[in-house]
Design a protein around this motif. Structure first.
Motif, PDB file in Angstrom:
ATOM      1  N   ASP A 155       4.442  13.832  -9.066  1.00 58.55           N
ATOM      2  CA  ASP A 155       5.838  13.466  -9.350  1.00 58.55           C
ATOM      3  C   ASP A 155       6.655  13.216  -8.088  1.00 58.55           C
ATOM      4  N   ASP A 156       6.049  13.327  -6.930  1.00 55.99           N
ATOM      5  CA  ASP A 156       6.781  13.155  -5.671  1.00 55.99           C
ATOM      6  C   ASP A 156       6.883  11.673  -5.319  1.00 55.99           C
ATOM      7  N   ARG A 157       7.627  10.947  -6.176  1.00 58.00           N
ATOM      8  CA  ARG A 157       7.715   9.496  -6.032  1.00 58.00           C
ATOM      9  C   ARG A 157       9.055   9.009  -6.549  1.00 58.00           C
ATOM     10  N   PRO A 158       9.459   7.782  -6.185  1.00 55.30           N
ATOM     11  CA  PRO A 158      10.667   7.211  -6.789  1.00 55.30           C
ATOM     12  C   PRO A 158      10.508   7.128  -8.301  1.00 55.30           C
ATOM     13  N   VAL A 217       5.015   3.192   1.642  1.00 50.50           N
ATOM     14  CA  VAL A 217       5.849   2.082   1.163  1.00 50.50           C
ATOM     15  C   VAL A 217       6.959   2.605   0.262  1.00 50.50           C
ATOM     16  N   GLU A 218       6.637   3.533  -0.624  1.00 50.66           N
ATOM     17  CA  GLU A 218       7.661   4.067  -1.522  1.00 50.66           C
ATOM     18  C   GLU A 218       8.718   4.857  -0.744  1.00 50.66           C
ATOM     19  N   MET A 237       9.687   4.310   2.396  1.00 47.21           N
ATOM     20  CA  MET A 237      10.534   3.440   3.215  1.00 47.21           C
ATOM     21  C   MET A 237      11.382   2.488   2.380  1.00 47.21           C
ATOM     22  N   THR A 238      11.005   2.244   1.120  1.00 49.38           N
ATOM     23  CA  THR A 238      11.718   1.270   0.294  1.00 49.38           C
ATOM     24  C   THR A 238      12.523   1.912  -0.831  1.00 49.38           C
ATOM     25  N   GLY A 239      12.108   3.097  -1.276  1.00 50.28           N
ATOM     26  CA  GLY A 239      12.723   3.706  -2.445  1.00 50.28           C
ATOM     27  C   GLY A 239      12.338   3.000  -3.731  1.00 50.28           C
ATOM     28  N   VAL A 240      11.296   2.161  -3.679  1.00 50.88           N
ATOM     29  CA  VAL A 240      10.835   1.386  -4.836  1.00 50.88           C
ATOM     30  C   VAL A 240       9.509   1.956  -5.324  1.00 50.88           C
ATOM     31  N   ARG A 241       9.405   2.222  -6.603  1.00 48.83           N
ATOM     32  CA  ARG A 241       8.168   2.722  -7.198  1.00 48.83           C
ATOM     33  C   ARG A 241       7.149   1.589  -7.283  1.00 48.83           C
ATOM     34  N   MET A 242       5.945   1.830  -6.760  1.00 52.45           N
ATOM     35  CA  MET A 242       4.859   0.865  -6.872  1.00 52.45           C
ATOM     36  C   MET A 242       4.107   1.127  -8.180  1.00 52.45           C
ATOM     37  N   ASP A 243       4.179   0.164  -9.094  1.00 48.30           N
ATOM     38  CA  ASP A 243       3.522   0.342 -10.394  1.00 48.30           C
ATOM     39  C   ASP A 243       2.013   0.181 -10.291  1.00 48.30           C
ATOM     40  N   HIS A 244       1.581  -0.664  -9.370  1.00 50.44           N
ATOM     41  CA  HIS A 244       0.142  -0.892  -9.212  1.00 50.44           C
ATOM     42  C   HIS A 244      -0.195  -1.106  -7.738  1.00 50.44           C
ATOM     43  N   TYR A 245      -1.488  -0.998  -7.469  1.00 49.97           N
ATOM     44  CA  TYR A 245      -2.007  -1.182  -6.118  1.00 49.97           C
ATOM     45  C   TYR A 245      -3.229  -2.090  -6.190  1.00 49.97           C
ATOM     46  N   ILE A 246      -3.266  -3.105  -5.333  1.00 51.01           N
ATOM     47  CA  ILE A 246      -4.412  -4.014  -5.258  1.00 51.01           C
ATOM     48  C   ILE A 246      -4.781  -4.209  -3.793  1.00 51.01           C
ATOM     49  N   GLU A 247      -6.048  -4.050  -3.487  1.00 55.06           N
ATOM     50  CA  GLU A 247      -6.539  -4.244  -2.120  1.00 55.06           C
ATOM     51  C   GLU A 247      -7.754  -5.161  -2.153  1.00 55.06           C
ATOM     52  N   ILE A 248      -7.789  -6.123  -1.263  1.00 53.40           N
ATOM     53  CA  ILE A 248      -8.941  -7.018  -1.165  1.00 53.40           C
ATOM     54  C   ILE A 248      -9.393  -7.072   0.285  1.00 53.40           C
ATOM     55  N   ASP A 249     -10.707  -7.064   0.492  1.00 52.21           N
ATOM     56  CA  ASP A 249     -11.211  -7.096   1.858  1.00 52.21           C
ATOM     57  C   ASP A 249     -11.493  -8.532   2.293  1.00 52.21           C
ATOM     58  N   PHE A 250     -11.931  -8.686   3.552  1.00 55.74           N
ATOM     59  CA  PHE A 250     -12.161 -10.021   4.102  1.00 55.74           C
ATOM     60  C   PHE A 250     -13.121 -10.829   3.240  1.00 55.74           C
ATOM     61  N   SER A 251     -14.241 -10.207   2.879  1.00 54.10           N
ATOM     62  CA  SER A 251     -15.273 -10.910   2.131  1.00 54.10           C
ATOM     63  C   SER A 251     -14.755 -11.390   0.785  1.00 54.10           C
ATOM     64  N   GLY A 252     -14.013 -10.518   0.071  1.00 55.51           N
ATOM     65  CA  GLY A 252     -13.487 -10.896  -1.237  1.00 55.51           C
ATOM     66  C   GLY A 252     -12.516 -12.061  -1.149  1.00 55.51           C
ATOM     67  N   PHE A 253     -11.658 -12.079  -0.125  1.00 55.78           N
ATOM     68  CA  PHE A 253     -10.698 -13.175   0.036  1.00 55.78           C
ATOM     69  C   PHE A 253     -11.424 -14.488   0.305  1.00 55.78           C
ATOM     70  N   ALA A 254     -12.402 -14.456   1.210  1.00 57.64           N
ATOM     71  CA  ALA A 254     -13.135 -15.687   1.542  1.00 57.64           C
ATOM     72  C   ALA A 254     -13.876 -16.218   0.322  1.00 57.64           C
ATOM     73  N   LYS A 255     -14.490 -15.322  -0.466  1.00 55.38           N
ATOM     74  CA  LYS A 255     -15.213 -15.747  -1.670  1.00 55.38           C
ATOM     75  C   LYS A 255     -14.272 -16.360  -2.697  1.00 55.38           C
TER      76      LYS A 255
END
Length: 371
Positions: A85-88, A198-199, A201-219
């Motif tokens: 619960d320690d979030r915006p 991020v939360e 420094m912004t005070g904005v709740r992040m509903d989701h998180y997506i991360e892509i690595d170099f290989s995934g972006f190139a593909k």
């Protein structure tokens, strides 16, 4: 089984012909021939039915394997559990009804590009040091409630921030760090610490998180057939392995990745110049996706889906193909022209001219508009 039934019917016709020769013989022969033809048609129809059923079963099996494979590509992190619960606070959603087709609430998604060196392909493409990974690119994507517009806010990785105490993946917690580079959050605490920073420094709740690595972006870029971008100056950057003359270029995955990473070959060599190129790439990717009717080409759709999910890490709310598909379907009416790209307002850090800090009150106003 079908042959036995047919043989019984034609035999009965021959018995009738042998006991009733004469004027009725021709008629009975004709009846027997009709029985044979009917039996053959029955065999053909049943064979076609079995073949179709077999194809449907095979297709269902292939679809099931594809669904499992694509979902299995995805790595997930339970960020909600880790942060508690320690979030915006999450804004109260508009009550939805069964008749509503559009989403009833806005979404904020933290999208990171990591320079992990995990895997031979990431190493070939220029991943980071073998002892860890950094958030090479950070964007907060704000989707409006109706999914007709979006704002993409880039956070310079050289931004100095107060990094909050974060749970470590291996146990324990990190100490609060003042005046720390933004991308260090991912390095010390992975996705959970990146989201918490991020939360904070912004005070904005992040509903989701997506991360892509170099290989995934190139593909992904390759699966879409490349992207077309225009550069206004020559790029000559050995670090990102990109060498381009000013002008319009159609880039494959490897060169598009180089464009997303380059910084020393443009402008003053800071992260701000690179962010401008990344915004060009975002628009180019959206236009490329919009130009292709993927639903009419299952093979290409699978290649794109395989590329999207390869090298992908999400929060547990997006860690299946069905959840990602649902998000994608909600964006079907979002045009590339409806996507606004901005950079968090920053100024040179007084303590270090090679670093930046959030410019206030402008940065605060920007984040407030996304809450």
């Amino acid at each position: 089984m079908f042959l036995c039934v047919t043989g019984h019917e034609s035999g009965a016709g021959r018995d009738a012909g042998e006991t009733g020769r004469g004027a009725s013989g021709a008629t009975q022969d004709a009846v027997g021939g009709a029985g044979i033809r009917t039996g053959r048609r029955s065999i053909a129809l049943r064979t076609a039915g079995l073949t179709l059923a077999g194809l449907l079963v095979a297709a269902a099996g292939a679809a099931g394997w594809a669904y499992w494979h694509l979902s299995d590509n995805i790595t997930s992190v339970d960020i909600d559990q880790a942060l508690g619960d320690d979030r915006p606070r999450k804004p109260v959603a508009t009550p939805s009804t069964a008749a509503q087709e559009m989403p009833s609430e806005a979404l904020n998604i933290l999208v990171l590009g990591s320079d992990t060196r995990s895997g031979a392909e990431n190493q070939r493409l220029g991943g980071g040091d073998s002892d860890g990974a950094r958030s090479d690119t950070a964007m907060v994507v704000h989707l409006d409630a109706g999914r007709t517009s979006a704002t993409v806010v880039s956070i310079p990785r050289d931004t100095l921030v107060t990094r909050p105490s974060c749970p470590r993946p291996s146990g324990g917690t990190t100490a609060v760090a003042y005046g720390s580079m933004f991308n260090s959050a991912y390095a010390v605490g992975g996705p959970v610490c990146a989201v918490k920073t991020v939360e904070a420094m912004t005070g904005v709740r992040m509903d989701h998180y997506i991360e892509i690595d170099f290989s995934g972006f190139a593909k992904l870029v390759d699966a879409l057939g490349g992207v077309t971008v225009t550069t206004e100056e020559d790029i000559d950057d050995d670090d990102s392995r990109l060498h381009l003359e000013a002008g319009t270029h159609h880039l494959d995955g490897t060169r598009a990745l180089g464009l997303a990473r380059t910084r020393h070959g443009i402008g003053d060599g800071s992260d701000l110049g690179r962010i401008g190129l990344q915004h060009k790439l975002v628009k180019a990717l959206l236009e490329r996706i919009a130009a292709q009717d993927l639903l009419t080409d299952p093979a290409k759709l699978y290649r794109v889906a395989d590329a999207v999910t390869a090298g992908l890490t999400t929060d547990t709310g997006l860690d299946s193909l069905s959840e990602l598909t649902r998000l994608g379907q909600s964006l079907q009416h979002l045009p590339a022209s409806g996507v606004r790209t901005v950079t968090m307002p920053v100024v040179r850090a007084p303590s270090d001219p090679n670093r930046v800090v959030a410019e206030e009150p402008e940065a605060g106003r920007l984040w407030e508009s996304l809450r």
